[in-house]
Design a protein around this motif. Structure first.
Motif, PDB file in Angstrom:
ATOM      1  N   PRO A 172      17.869  21.917  56.060  1.00  0.00           N
ATOM      2  CA  PRO A 172      19.007  21.211  55.458  1.00  0.00           C
ATOM      3  C   PRO A 172      19.258  19.910  56.212  1.00  0.00           C
ATOM      4  CG  PRO A 172      19.782  23.039  56.803  1.00  0.00           C
ATOM      5  CD  PRO A 172      18.287  23.093  56.823  1.00  0.00           C
ATOM      6  N   ALA A 173      19.695  18.872  55.482  1.00  0.00           N
ATOM      7  CA  ALA A 173      20.023  17.601  56.122  1.00  0.00           C
ATOM      8  C   ALA A 173      21.247  17.748  57.014  1.00  0.00           C
ATOM      9  CB  ALA A 173      20.249  16.516  55.074  1.00  0.00           C
ATOM     10  N   LYS A 174      22.177  18.625  56.625  1.00  0.00           N
ATOM     11  CA  LYS A 174      23.370  18.927  57.420  1.00  0.00           C
ATOM     12  C   LYS A 174      23.496  20.438  57.520  1.00  0.00           C
ATOM     13  CE  LYS A 174      26.009  14.872  55.971  1.00  0.00           C
ATOM     14  NZ  LYS A 174      27.228  14.397  55.295  1.00  0.00           N
ATOM     15  N   PRO A 175      23.970  20.956  58.669  1.00  0.00           N
ATOM     16  CA  PRO A 175      24.018  22.418  58.849  1.00  0.00           C
ATOM     17  C   PRO A 175      25.197  23.113  58.156  1.00  0.00           C
ATOM     18  CG  PRO A 175      24.775  21.312  60.832  1.00  0.00           C
ATOM     19  CD  PRO A 175      24.310  20.234  59.886  1.00  0.00           C
ATOM     20  N   THR A 176      26.199  22.363  57.732  1.00  0.00           N
ATOM     21  CA  THR A 176      27.370  22.980  57.104  1.00  0.00           C
ATOM     22  C   THR A 176      27.761  22.212  55.842  1.00  0.00           C
ATOM     23  OG1 THR A 176      28.907  21.661  58.418  1.00  0.00           O
ATOM     24  CG2 THR A 176      28.302  23.821  59.318  1.00  0.00           C
ATOM     25  N   VAL A 177      28.568  22.867  55.013  1.00  0.00           N
ATOM     26  CA  VAL A 177      29.041  22.234  53.786  1.00  0.00           C
ATOM     27  C   VAL A 177      30.429  22.750  53.472  1.00  0.00           C
ATOM     28  CG1 VAL A 177      28.006  23.974  52.266  1.00  0.00           C
ATOM     29  CG2 VAL A 177      28.461  21.682  51.385  1.00  0.00           C
ATOM     30  N   SER A 178      31.248  21.898  52.885  1.00  0.00           N
ATOM     31  CA  SER A 178      32.574  22.287  52.391  1.00  0.00           C
ATOM     32  C   SER A 178      32.633  21.953  50.907  1.00  0.00           C
ATOM     33  CB  SER A 178      33.677  21.529  53.134  1.00  0.00           C
ATOM     34  OG  SER A 178      33.680  21.886  54.493  1.00  0.00           O
ATOM     35  N   VAL A 179      33.177  22.895  50.133  1.00  0.00           N
ATOM     36  CA  VAL A 179      33.283  22.700  48.693  1.00  0.00           C
ATOM     37  C   VAL A 179      34.750  22.856  48.307  1.00  0.00           C
ATOM     38  CG1 VAL A 179      32.396  23.378  46.429  1.00  0.00           C
ATOM     39  CG2 VAL A 179      31.020  23.813  48.480  1.00  0.00           C
ATOM     40  N   PRO A 180      35.358  21.830  47.706  1.00  0.00           N
ATOM     41  CA  PRO A 180      36.778  21.935  47.337  1.00  0.00           C
ATOM     42  C   PRO A 180      36.988  22.980  46.234  1.00  0.00           C
ATOM     43  CG  PRO A 180      35.823  19.916  46.455  1.00  0.00           C
ATOM     44  CD  PRO A 180      34.773  20.550  47.314  1.00  0.00           C
ATOM     45  N   ALA A 181      38.203  23.482  46.144  1.00  0.00           N
ATOM     46  CA  ALA A 181      38.552  24.443  45.096  1.00  0.00           C
ATOM     47  C   ALA A 181      38.227  23.861  43.734  1.00  0.00           C
ATOM     48  CB  ALA A 181      40.039  24.790  45.193  1.00  0.00           C
ATOM     49  N   LYS A 182      37.562  24.646  42.894  1.00  0.00           N
ATOM     50  CA  LYS A 182      37.167  24.236  41.534  1.00  0.00           C
ATOM     51  C   LYS A 182      36.339  22.949  41.538  1.00  0.00           C
ATOM     52  CE  LYS A 182      39.411  27.535  39.372  1.00  0.00           C
ATOM     53  NZ  LYS A 182      38.699  28.598  38.676  1.00  0.00           N
ATOM     54  N   GLY A 183      35.660  22.676  42.663  1.00  0.00           N
ATOM     55  CA  GLY A 183      34.872  21.458  42.783  1.00  0.00           C
ATOM     56  C   GLY A 183      33.426  21.761  43.102  1.00  0.00           C
ATOM     57  N   SER A 184      32.708  20.728  43.498  1.00  0.00           N
ATOM     58  CA  SER A 184      31.294  20.892  43.821  1.00  0.00           C
ATOM     59  C   SER A 184      30.924  20.027  45.017  1.00  0.00           C
ATOM     60  CB  SER A 184      30.422  20.545  42.618  1.00  0.00           C
ATOM     61  OG  SER A 184      30.596  19.197  42.261  1.00  0.00           O
ATOM     62  N   ALA A 185      29.797  20.343  45.606  1.00  0.00           N
ATOM     63  CA  ALA A 185      29.260  19.576  46.731  1.00  0.00           C
ATOM     64  C   ALA A 185      27.742  19.663  46.673  1.00  0.00           C
ATOM     65  CB  ALA A 185      29.774  20.130  48.058  1.00  0.00           C
ATOM     66  N   THR A 186      27.089  18.655  47.195  1.00  0.00           N
ATOM     67  CA  THR A 186      25.629  18.617  47.187  1.00  0.00           C
ATOM     68  C   THR A 186      25.091  18.903  48.579  1.00  0.00           C
ATOM     69  OG1 THR A 186      25.626  17.013  45.386  1.00  0.00           O
ATOM     70  CG2 THR A 186      23.619  17.160  46.706  1.00  0.00           C
ATOM     71  N   VAL A 187      24.092  19.774  48.635  1.00  0.00           N
ATOM     72  CA  VAL A 187      23.372  20.065  49.870  1.00  0.00           C
ATOM     73  C   VAL A 187      21.985  19.453  49.724  1.00  0.00           C
ATOM     74  CG1 VAL A 187      22.355  21.892  51.271  1.00  0.00           C
ATOM     75  CG2 VAL A 187      24.626  22.196  50.295  1.00  0.00           C
ATOM     76  N   VAL A 188      21.590  18.653  50.693  1.00  0.00           N
ATOM     77  CA  VAL A 188      20.271  18.016  50.683  1.00  0.00           C
ATOM     78  C   VAL A 188      19.321  18.858  51.527  1.00  0.00           C
ATOM     79  CG1 VAL A 188      18.967  15.945  51.253  1.00  0.00           C
ATOM     80  CG2 VAL A 188      21.316  15.742  50.402  1.00  0.00           C
ATOM     81  N   LEU A 189      18.174  19.220  50.920  1.00  0.00           N
ATOM     82  CA  LEU A 189      17.142  19.951  51.643  1.00  0.00           C
ATOM     83  C   LEU A 189      15.906  19.059  51.767  1.00  0.00           C
ATOM     84  CD1 LEU A 189      17.408  23.470  50.016  1.00  0.00           C
ATOM     85  CD2 LEU A 189      18.200  22.773  52.272  1.00  0.00           C
ATOM     86  N   LEU A 190      15.309  19.091  52.940  1.00  0.00           N
ATOM     87  CA  LEU A 190      14.133  18.275  53.214  1.00  0.00           C
ATOM     88  C   LEU A 190      12.926  19.184  53.442  1.00  0.00           C
ATOM     89  CD1 LEU A 190      15.807  15.858  55.774  1.00  0.00           C
ATOM     90  CD2 LEU A 190      15.368  15.423  53.338  1.00  0.00           C
ATOM     91  N   SER A 191      11.845  18.912  52.733  1.00  0.00           N
ATOM     92  CA  SER A 191      10.598  19.637  52.928  1.00  0.00           C
ATOM     93  C   SER A 191       9.597  18.683  53.549  1.00  0.00           C
ATOM     94  CB  SER A 191      10.075  20.153  51.585  1.00  0.00           C
ATOM     95  OG  SER A 191       8.787  20.732  51.786  1.00  0.00           O
TER      96      SER A 191
END
Length: 195
Positions: A172-191
């Protein structure tokens, strides 16, 4: 449960032949299942025709609880909460054998967050397909996390690779993520592939 999670020797496997996308999506009990026989009685059967009703029943339970969920949300909930399956030696099966794992409706029905490939949310699973490369290769993929609940959600991003391929890393590009209530967030994965 451990014996019940072992894969039947005749079970099909992925990836898909033409697209090389990751398949199957999920695993479900399908070996030596006692089922009602047409007409009357009980019959012991094995195969997809026994596993598919388990998944369909799980999906029906989710839709009963959440009638507004789309098929993509149901699929993502089932895949996001699937239980990892292991062989008789305790080694995890690769995703090309059991997909996200064994369907677990008790976790899926109340999951607060689902994950899906941002580029193809209907597919849900992250797949790099067939890569024909002749040198080092870096690929980036985005996973979209959707919070279905009314509360903010935070978590750690952990990658578990069931196939240890020398020279291939997924991080993962970042080790943690926060997602707001009824919202979305993007996690970036690097191969990263070193050959």
């Amino acid at each position: 449960p451990e014996l019940g999670d072992q894969l039947s020797p005749g079970s099909s496997r992925g990836p898909e032949y033409e697209t090389h996308q990751l398949k199957p999506d999920l695993a479900a009990p399908g070996f030596n299942i006692h089922s009602a026989r047409a007409g009357s009685g009980v019959e012991q059967m094995t195969g997809t025709s026994m596993a598919s009703p388990h998944v369909a029943g799980a999906a029906a339970l989710l839709l009963e609880r959440h009638p507004g969920w789309t098929p993509t949300i149901v699929k993502a909930a089932l895949m996001t909460t699937a239980v990892q399956t292991r062989d008789e030696y305790g080694a995890p099966y690769p995703e090309t054998r059991t997909g996200a794992g064994r369907v677990n409706p008790s976790l899926a029905i109340d999951t607060p967050v689902i994950a899906a490939d941002a580029a193809a949310p209907e597919r849900v699973s992250l797949s790099f397909g067939l890569l024909e490369i002749s040198g080092p290769h870096l690929a980036k993929r985005n996973i979209e996390l959707t919070n279905l609940s009314g509360q903010p959600w935070a978590g750690s991003i952990v990658v578990s690779n069931t196939l240890a391929n020398a020279g291939v890393t997924l991080t993962p590009a970042k080790p943690t993520v926060s997602v707001p209530a009824k919202g979305s967030a993007t996690v970036v994965l690097l191969s990263l592939i070193h050959i």
